[in-house]
Every structure is written in structure tokens, then in C-alpha cells.
Design an enzyme around this catalytic site. Structure first.
Site, short mmCIF file in Angstrom:
data_model
loop_
_atom_site.label_atom_id
_atom_site.label_comp_id
_atom_site.label_asym_id
_atom_site.label_seq_id
_atom_site.Cartn_x
_atom_site.Cartn_y
_atom_site.Cartn_z
N ASP A 1 -19.99 9.27 4.00
CA ASP A 1 -21.37 9.05 4.27
C ASP A 1 -22.36 9.00 3.02
O ASP A 1 -22.03 9.80 2.26
CB ASP A 1 -21.96 10.18 5.21
CG ASP A 1 -21.48 10.01 6.57
OD1 ASP A 1 -20.47 9.16 6.68
OD2 ASP A 1 -22.01 10.44 7.57
N ASP B 1 -11.30 -0.44 8.13
CA ASP B 1 -11.88 -0.44 9.27
C ASP B 1 -12.53 -1.71 9.79
O ASP B 1 -13.60 -1.86 9.85
CB ASP B 1 -13.12 0.73 9.43
CG ASP B 1 -13.71 0.86 10.69
OD1 ASP B 1 -13.16 0.42 11.59
OD2 ASP B 1 -14.80 1.37 10.47
N ASP C 1 -25.68 -0.65 11.68
CA ASP C 1 -24.82 0.20 12.13
C ASP C 1 -24.99 1.65 12.24
O ASP C 1 -25.59 2.09 11.08
CB ASP C 1 -23.49 -0.12 11.12
CG ASP C 1 -22.09 0.34 11.44
OD1 ASP C 1 -21.63 0.02 12.52
OD2 ASP C 1 -21.44 1.21 10.58
N GLU D 1 -27.73 -0.15 16.40
CA GLU D 1 -26.56 0.43 17.20
C GLU D 1 -27.07 2.10 17.33
O GLU D 1 -26.99 2.59 16.49
CB GLU D 1 -25.17 0.37 16.55
CG GLU D 1 -24.35 0.98 17.27
CD GLU D 1 -22.91 1.24 16.34
OE1 GLU D 1 -21.67 1.26 17.03
OE2 GLU D 1 -22.92 1.46 15.34
C1 GLC Z 1 -19.82 0.95 14.04
C2 GLC Z 1 -19.05 -0.36 14.32
C3 GLC Z 1 -17.43 0.28 14.18
C4 GLC Z 1 -17.32 1.00 12.94
C5 GLC Z 1 -18.28 1.89 12.84
C6 GLC Z 1 -17.97 2.63 11.17
O1 GLC Z 1 -19.52 1.82 15.09
O2 GLC Z 1 -19.49 -1.02 15.42
O3 GLC Z 1 -16.75 -0.82 14.47
O4 GLC Z 1 -15.64 1.33 13.05
O5 GLC Z 1 -19.35 1.62 12.98
O6 GLC Z 1 -18.75 1.72 10.46
#
Ligand code: GLC
Length: 557
Positions: free
Chosen positions: A175, A65, A205, A249
Site C-alpha cells: 500500500d 493481479d 480502485d 469503487e
Molecule cells: C479492486 C479491483 C480488483 C483488484 C483489487 C486490487 O478491487 O476491482 O480486481 O484485485 O482492487 O487492486
């Protein structure tokens, strides 16, 4: 308030720049950008006016990822460099007045992380409770997955132990169990470790996911309310490094987002991205009607004085439109990404701004002028300053994660490696390095880069924008956003025309007698009438920033 406070709370009017080290600049020629390469290019960022660098994950990773799947929170991906390189980078950035923050990924680890490898050995393993497990078959959770193209459940059966583990994201990203005090300690140690090496904070994040109590037992839920944990994290950060920040975020409706700033003058996240304003900006652009954006800005809840919104037009992920209604999303898709290959996850776009606006330089500049004039701290994603495009051939979000285009040369000057060795292909065609690159734009006073640099300088000289009170000014054109930010005795009026036709905008301003409006992005002055009336001209897709000046005040530039 004393002036020192404005520099203490540096995030209130910072200019944040996000990049991924592996696609920025390759110093050793192996095809992968590296920390040493980024350190070489810090002067470029300083010249542009960046005040805070946000590093995407640079930790060891199987890279399924793009680094958001970590196997060691304390490590550095060996392809990028060493801890020594990280410290040199941070030192160099600070020397140029740039703070550095990095992604903190505590919702999940990679399934290759030694903790998870241990955890899946047996139900009795000491690391078992680092993750969230359930013994009974899970219900249908297809509607809760983040990546609907790859996953259909947030639970995955672990064959060996016969139980299911939680993963909101990919199944290779289990998780963490945030209710486990040992996990909490690990997270604090991680934060403390990177602060000790010089970081000024973190982009946190997936905050609502790691605070969610899905899968926790009643007893685990009782330990601490999730927001209490976030408050404790903030207090810990503050004890270790007084002016470090947590930039979260949190892609939720504004009212829900508000709770993540905390109470008591702001005791949780310092900053959050304003996803709602971002999505409504695109709806406004698509309709050439400023009202959706205006509404989103006016509906923002009041936030604690020390907190701030981070504004942006795109980040490293899909340009998500998930908070628009289905019809609204369809409108934006039709305007800016009508082809299936331009869309991703059914909710977002794989595109960057200039190709979406058909390369119209007036419109592109208007969008960035608007971004920088909005209340909040603007966040740029690398390459935006030169108008890079996307690579639609690339899978999903990788379309906007292509190598930085430094020059017209091979591989856009990103690397001396042969194309087959590059970490990802360079954009081809009209937005390729021959047409879009930093070297030529830095030398050209009429380039987008030069425009951005000027915009950033002007923004930095307008503390009203980050600190002031925001108001939308009445005027008759729906394609125009006219707003004003006022802080102490200073005040800036900004006008943006989202439509192609020139307009005359009549305003009635509450200003002292004999005030004038001084253009900040171009030459020009305009006297305000005795009743505060003034008429301002805007070109098609035009924009103006004007500072209110009146006799007898202390002069700002
Ligand atoms: C956040 C990041 C994204 C990532 C996800 C899982 O949303 O911005 O790029 O795939 O987390 O970590």
C-alpha cells in the site's frame, strides 16, 4: 435548469462499458488482445450505444493481479501497444461519441515498482516513506485481508530491513502512503498525465482502502483528513478537465458510501457503484421477490444533484455478496452457484448471469431491462450484451475474464493465434463461441444483442431514468417491482415481474386527466382511468416500460 446541463453532466445517464484490452480483440495475432484491436472494434461499441468506455488497467505490470499491480503509472504494457496507440484509441472513441475512462490504482503498486524496490533497500532510502511500515510485530489481522485464500495478514515482514509493510490486497501489492506529500504529488501528476492524453476520468480502485489511516503515525494522520485529500483530488481533476469524472469503487453500506460523494453539492467522487443494490438484486432474483431490491433502492441516501450511482449486475471481480447476511448469501449460492467451484473467497460467485439463470432468455432480458430502468447509470461488463458464460475451470475471478466471443470461428474470432498462445482459454461448451458470438447476434433482430441495443436506445431517450425522482408504486404482488421516474414534465413507469407466472398489476397513478401509458419496448397504449387507475398485464418474467402521456404536453417520443 438549462438543457445544456444534461450534456455537461454526461455521466448522469451514460452507458458505461468495461473491458480488459488483453481479452477484447487481438489485431496482431500474438494471442493477446491489444489497443489497436480495440480501436478496430470501437464501431461495434458505438453501434450498441455505449457512451463511455472503462478500460481496465493497461499499465506495465508483472500481471500477478491481472494488471491491478502496476510498475509504472505513466507507462503502457508493451504487450498491448504504445502511448501512440492509446491516443489513437481515445481519438477514435471520441469521434464516435464515446468517452474513455481508465482504472486509477493508487492504493498500492506492484512490489516490482521501482519505488518499492528502492523503499526496501534501507530505512533511510528516500522512497521508504512512499509506503507504510511498522517496526513492531503486527497483531492478528486475518479478518482484514481482502483475499482470504492467499493471505492471512495485511502486514508482511521485509527481511532485509526487518520491518513490516502494509498490503490490504496481495502481499505483492504494498500500500502507498497517501499521507506523504510526495506520493500525493505523484498521484496528481499521474491523473494530469492521462487527462492530457485525452481520458475523461477514472474508475478509482479501492477508495476506502487508500483513504484508510491504518499504520499511519499520529503526526501523519494530522496532515489532512483523508476526505480533504479526496476533495483536493476532485478539485485538481476539475481544474485540468472540467467534465472529467471520478467513479469510485466503494463497497460499503449506503450511509458510509454517502460521505464519499462529499459535501457542498458533491465535491468528492462523482459516481460510485451501488454494490448494495447489486447484491440485493440477486437476493430478489433468488427469492423471486422484489422486496430486497426495493428496500435497497429506497434506503439509498439522497446524493448531491451532480452525482450519480453506477448500477451493474456484475463486474470483472467475483460477484460479491459480502454485504448480505450469511443466510441471505447461502440462499443466493443455493439458487445460482451451489457447487464449490462456482464460489470464490467464501463471499462471491464466479459466474455470469445467463448460466446462473439457466439460459432462460425471458429472465435474462428481464434482468437487463430492470438494470437499465433503475435510477442510476448502467454499467456493462464486456460480453454481457451477447450473453457470454463463464469458464469454471479458470482460477477464481479469471472465470469471467475469458476472451470476447466475436464469431463462431477458432478462438471465437478473438485471435488467430493457436490455442496454447491465447492470453486465456476461450469458454467451451454450451456458452462457447459456436452458440454465443457477436457476429451472428448482430445480424439477428431477435438476438440478445439486438434486444440490448434497443434497450440502450430507449434508455437514452428516457432522461427521466438518470435525472428524475424515483418512486416505488404500490401494487399487490411481491414478485413485481413497479416504479416510476419523473423529471420535469416527463415520466416513465417500469414494471418487472421476477416470477414465472403472468400477473395483472393494478396501479393508481398520480397523473393529469386523460393520460395514457405508451409502451416503449413494444407496441401498445393503455388509457388511464379518471381516478388514475390502470391495470397492466405482465408475462412470466415480463417487463414493460411505459411513458406517461397526457394531452397538451410537449411530446417526447
Ligand atoms: C479492486 C479491483 C480488483 C483488484 C483489487 C486490487 O478491487 O476491482 O480486481 O484485485 O482492487 O487492486
Amino acid at each position: 435548469m438549462r438543457m445544456t446541463e444534461t450534456s455537461d453532466l454526461w455521466w448522469k445517464n451514460a452507458v458505461i462499458y468495461c473491458l480488459d484490452i488483453e481479452t477484447f480483440f487481438d489485431a496482431d495475432g500474438d494471442g493477446i488482445g491489444d489497443i489497436a484491436g480495440l480501436a478496430e472494434r470501437i464501431d461495434y461499441l458505438a453501434e450498441l450505444g455505449v457512451t463511455c468506455l472503462w478500460l481496465m488497467p493497461f499499465y506495465p505490470t508483472p500481471d500477478r493481479d491481472d494488471g491491478y499491480d502496476v510498475t509504472d503509472y505513466y507507462g503502457v504494457d508493451a504487450r498491448l501497444g504504445t502511448h501512440g496507440d492509446v491516443v489513437e484509441l481515445i481519438r477514435t472513441a471520441k469521434d464516435r461519441g464515446i468517452r474513455v475512462i481508465a482504472d486509477l490504482l493508487i492504493n498500492h503498486t506492484s512490489d516490482q515498482h521501482p519505488w518499492f524496490q528502492q523503499a526496501r533497500q534501507s530505512k533511510e532510502n528516500p522512497y521508504r516513506d512512499y509506503y507504510v511500515w511498522r517496526a513492531d510485530p503486527p497483531p492478528d489481522t486475518a479478518d482484514q485481508v481482502v483475499f482470504p485464500d492467499k493471505e492471512d495478514s495485511i502486514w508482511e515482514l521485509d527481511e532485509k530491513t526487518g520491518e513490516w509493510y502494509l498490503h490490504h490486497f496481495y502481499k505483492h501489492q504494498p500500500d502507498l502512503n497517501i499521507a506523504n506529500p510526495r506520493v500525493r504529488d505523484e498521484i496528481w501528476k499521474t491523473i494530469g498525465f492521462w487527462l492530457e492524453l485525452g481520458l475523461d476520468g477514472f474508475r478509482v480502485d479501492a477508495v476506502p482502502y487508500f483513504l484508510s489511516d491504518v499504520g499511519l503515525t499520529a503526526e501523519q494522520r494530522d496532515v489532512d483528513d483523508p476526505h480533504t485529500y479526496l476533495r483536493k483530488m476532485r478539485a485538481f481533476l476539475g481544474r485540468r478537465h472540467g467534465d472529467a469524472i471520478l467513479l469510485g469503487e466503494v463497497n460499503l453500506p449506503h450511509e458510509e458510501q454517502r460521505t464519499y460523494f462529499g459535501a457542498n453539492g458533491g465535491d468528492e467522487l462523482h459516481m460510485m457503484f451501488d454494490f448494495i443494490a447489486m447484491q440485493n438484486l440477486y437476493l430478489s432474483l433468488a427469492r423471486e421477490d422484489a422486496r430486497p431490491l426495493t428496500r435497497a433502492l429506497l434506503e439509498r441516501p439522497a446524493i448531491p444533484a451532480d452525482c450519480q450511482w453506477a448500477t451493474f449486475v456484475r463486474n470483472h471481480d467475483e460477484l460479491t455478496l459480502d454485504k448480505l447476511s450469511e443466510d441471505e448469501r447461502a440462499e443466493v449460492f443455493a439458487a445460482f452457484g451451489p457447487e464449490k467451484e462456482m464460489q470464490v473467497f467464501g463471499r462471491g460467485l464466479k459466474r455470469r448471469v445467463p448460466p446462473m439463470l439457466e439460459g432462460d432468455p425471458r429472465r435474462v432480458r428481464m434482468v437487463y431491462s430492470l438494470l437499465f430502468s433503475l435510477p442510476g447509470t448502467p454499467t456493462l461488463y464486456y460480453g454481457e450484451e451477447i450473453g457470454m458464460g463463464e469458464d469454471l475451470r479458470a482460477e477464481g475471478r479469471m472465470a469471467v475474464r475469458t476472451p470476447m466471443q466475436w464469431s463462431a470461428g477458432a478462438a471465437g474470432g478473438f485471435s488467430t493465434a493457436v490455442p496454447g498462445d491465447l492470453v486465456s482459454p476461450v469458454v467451451e461448451g454450451g456458452y462457447g463461441p459456436a452458440h454465443v458470438n457477436a457476429a451472428s447476434q448482430v445480424r439477428d433482430p431477435d438476438s440478445l444483442w439486438s434486444f440490448m441495443r434497443g434497450l440502450i436506445q430507449t434508455y437514452r431517450s428516457c432522461p427521466e431514468l438518470g435525472w428524475g425522482d424515483f418512486e416505488v408504486l404500490d401494487q399487490p404482488h411481491r414478485q413485481v417491482l413497479a416504479h416510476r421516474s419523473t423529471w420535469r414534465t416527463a415520466s416513465v413507469v417500469a414494471l418487472h415481474n421476477l416470477g414465472p407466472e403472468p400477473v395483472t398489476v393494478p396501479l393508481t397513478l398520480d397523473v393529469p386527466p386523460d393520460s395514457a401509458l405508451i409502451d416503449l419496448l413494444q407496441d401498445g397504449t393503455c388509457q388511464v382511468g379518471p381516478d388514475g387507475a390502470v391495470e397492466l398485464q405482465l408475462e412470466g418474467y415480463g417487463y414493460r416500460w411505459l411513458r406517461v402521456r397526457h394531452d397538451g404536453e410537449r411530446r417526447l417520443p
